[in-house]
Design a protein around this motif. Structure first.
Motif, PDB file in Angstrom:
ATOM      1  N   ALA A  70      -1.610 -38.487 -10.739  1.00 16.16           N
ATOM      2  CA  ALA A  70      -2.732 -37.530 -11.669  1.00 16.16           C
ATOM      3  C   ALA A  70      -3.862 -38.439 -12.727  1.00 16.16           C
ATOM      4  O   ALA A  70      -4.631 -38.216 -13.313  1.00 16.16           O
ATOM      5  CB  ALA A  70      -1.411 -37.774 -13.167  1.00 16.16           C
ATOM      6  N   GLN A  71      -3.987 -40.295 -12.426  1.00 19.78           N
ATOM      7  CA  GLN A  71      -4.627 -40.812 -13.220  1.00 19.78           C
ATOM      8  C   GLN A  71      -5.521 -41.212 -11.986  1.00 19.78           C
ATOM      9  O   GLN A  71      -6.850 -41.740 -12.335  1.00 19.78           O
ATOM     10  CB  GLN A  71      -3.964 -41.938 -14.161  1.00 19.78           C
ATOM     11  N   LYS A  72      -6.118 -40.296 -11.312  1.00 22.66           N
ATOM     12  CA  LYS A  72      -6.460 -41.033  -9.878  1.00 22.66           C
ATOM     13  C   LYS A  72      -7.882 -40.314 -10.047  1.00 22.66           C
ATOM     14  O   LYS A  72      -7.676 -38.966 -10.251  1.00 22.66           O
ATOM     15  CB  LYS A  72      -6.507 -41.174  -8.905  1.00 22.66           C
ATOM     16  N   LYS A  73      -8.960 -40.367  -9.127  1.00 21.37           N
ATOM     17  CA  LYS A  73     -10.219 -39.258  -9.132  1.00 21.37           C
ATOM     18  C   LYS A  73     -10.086 -38.924  -7.728  1.00 21.37           C
ATOM     19  O   LYS A  73      -8.930 -39.624  -6.382  1.00 21.37           O
ATOM     20  CB  LYS A  73     -11.889 -40.789  -8.854  1.00 21.37           C
ATOM     21  N   PRO A  74     -10.351 -37.775  -7.375  1.00 27.80           N
ATOM     22  CA  PRO A  74     -10.311 -36.968  -6.190  1.00 27.80           C
ATOM     23  C   PRO A  74     -10.785 -37.884  -5.044  1.00 27.80           C
ATOM     24  O   PRO A  74     -10.405 -38.270  -3.975  1.00 27.80           O
ATOM     25  CB  PRO A  74     -11.768 -36.057  -6.731  1.00 27.80           C
ATOM     26  N   SER A  75     -11.307 -39.180  -5.454  1.00 22.82           N
ATOM     27  CA  SER A  75     -12.016 -39.968  -4.755  1.00 22.82           C
ATOM     28  C   SER A  75     -11.598 -40.763  -3.969  1.00 22.82           C
ATOM     29  O   SER A  75     -11.233 -41.601  -2.783  1.00 22.82           O
ATOM     30  CB  SER A  75     -13.851 -40.662  -4.756  1.00 22.82           C
ATOM     31  N   GLU A  76     -10.310 -40.777  -4.457  1.00 24.88           N
ATOM     32  CA  GLU A  76      -9.231 -42.235  -3.866  1.00 24.88           C
ATOM     33  C   GLU A  76      -8.116 -41.499  -3.810  1.00 24.88           C
ATOM     34  O   GLU A  76      -7.029 -42.223  -2.995  1.00 24.88           O
ATOM     35  CB  GLU A  76      -8.230 -42.418  -5.350  1.00 24.88           C
ATOM     36  N   LEU A  77      -8.818 -39.745  -3.360  1.00 23.21           N
ATOM     37  CA  LEU A  77      -7.008 -39.070  -2.852  1.00 23.21           C
ATOM     38  C   LEU A  77      -7.051 -38.590  -1.558  1.00 23.21           C
ATOM     39  O   LEU A  77      -8.658 -38.523  -0.770  1.00 23.21           O
ATOM     40  CB  LEU A  77      -6.990 -37.713  -3.792  1.00 23.21           C
ATOM     41  N   SER A  78      -6.185 -38.160  -0.446  1.00 16.11           N
ATOM     42  CA  SER A  78      -6.607 -37.818   0.851  1.00 16.11           C
ATOM     43  C   SER A  78      -6.881 -36.062   1.122  1.00 16.11           C
ATOM     44  O   SER A  78      -6.947 -35.963  -0.312  1.00 16.11           O
ATOM     45  CB  SER A  78      -5.058 -38.037   1.949  1.00 16.11           C
TER      46      SER A  78
END
Length: 337
Positions: free
Chosen positions: A125-133
């Motif tokens: 929830a607290q991550k930015k989109p760039s940190e996701l697969s």
């Protein structure tokens, strides 16, 4: 749930969609399938409200929304590139629509957290989109559509940015989410395999018109035209002359100057008995081991055909003769009446 009534869409003097009508039932996973330029994304954007038809009506859940803006159509949209805000966290991306709707902070927190949990990305929830697969970003995009309570979700080639393995995983997840929430889904793709795996119903679009509408099994096993046979799955061909040489004069006469089509998996190694079978004498041109199957290239008369065998087979010797059988009902001759 969704009804398109005689929709025509023009860009200037060019007609992209011409008098198209279709119905998507409530809870159905409906796929618009076709090659680039066939009009499938234009049609999806019209359902979403980004394009107004030149003529015809669009009805969603009994309401005529032809002139209604996208923000008032109660449909969720998942774009090809997900369209997530890069500077916002996952929570903020999903909460955006609720904030625009002026929900309270408590309502937003409850609804966003519930939705993130349901689609399996609550821990991000607290991550930015760039940190996701890529797969996680897609789940966030779906969560953003679901959190507003939409019962219709539109998906525009959402798997095209993923690698082959992730596409397989995510198409299963999309289908599971659609069924879990009882959503009506309209899905755009050029990928035949995706369409066959995901869909309850498929509309094959060619030149802005529906060339065939049916279930995945109907589209694959009973393609209405030669064009669809070639587009969906693999096609291999026997000439009328080959059939005539094999003593199949009735089929050869029916084919005339046309090609006869079958699927590679329709050919069976070995001789089968019964009037429903064609028995063919083939010469092995090449073989290709594919793990759980083998792809044979066979010479039958003046025709070269493909044959897929499943199971444990020894590689046949190139140049050797092999008896091959084909069910008559699996041979298709288009334009023959």
């Amino acid at each position: 749930m969704i009804e398109l009534d005689n929709i025509t869409i023009k860009y200037g003097s060019a007609t992209v969609i011409d008098g198209l009508s279709l119905t998507v039932e409530k809870g159905e996973f409906f796929t618009l399938l076709g090659s680039s330029g066939c009009g499938k994304t234009t049609l999806l954007r019209a359902i979403a409200g980004f394009i107004k038809p030149s003529s015809g009506r669009i009805v969603v859940d009994g309401e005529d929304v032809t002139s209604t803006g996208p923000e008032d159509r109660d449909v969720g949209i998942v774009f090809q590139n997900y369209a997530l805000f890069p500077h916002m966290t996952v929570f903020e991306n999903v909460a955006f629509g609720l904030r625009v709707a002026r929900k309270s902070k408590a309502e937003i927190a409850q609804e966003v957290n519930d939705t993130l949990n349901r689609v399996g990305v609550f821990e991000h929830a607290q991550k930015k989109p760039s940190e996701l697969s890529g797969g996680q970003q897609q789940r966030v995009a779906i969560a953003r559509a679901l959190v507003l309570g939409a019962q219709v979700i539109l998906l525009d080639e959402p798997l095209s940015n993923l690698d082959a393995k992730m596409r397989e995983t995510m198409r299963s997840e999309i289908r599971n989410l659609q069924q879990k929430f009882g959503l009506t889904a309209v899905y755009v793709t050029h990928d035949q395999q995706e369409a066959l795996v995901l869909s309850d119903k498929i509309a094959v679009l060619v030149g802005g018109e529906i060339e065939q509408l049916g279930t995945p099994r109907e589209i694959y096993h009973q393609p209405a035209t030669e064009n669809i046979f070639r587009f969906i799955g693999e096609a291999t061909m026997l000439s009328a002359a080959t059939l005539g040489d094999l003593g199949e004069a009735d089929l050869a006469a029916q084919a005339g100057t046309r090609q006869c089509f079958a699927r590679p998996e329709d050919f069976v190694i070995g001789e089968k008995t019964g009037p429903e079978w064609l028995n063919l004498n083939a010469e092995v041109v090449s073989s290709e081991f594919r793990g759980n199957s083998m792809r044979l290239t066979l010479k039958i008369g003046d025709s070269t055909v493909l044959c897929d065998t499943v199971g444990r087979y020894q590689d046949p010797e190139v140049g050797s003769a092999q008896p091959v059988s084909l069910r008559r009902e699996h041979l298709r001759i288009y334009g023959a009446g």
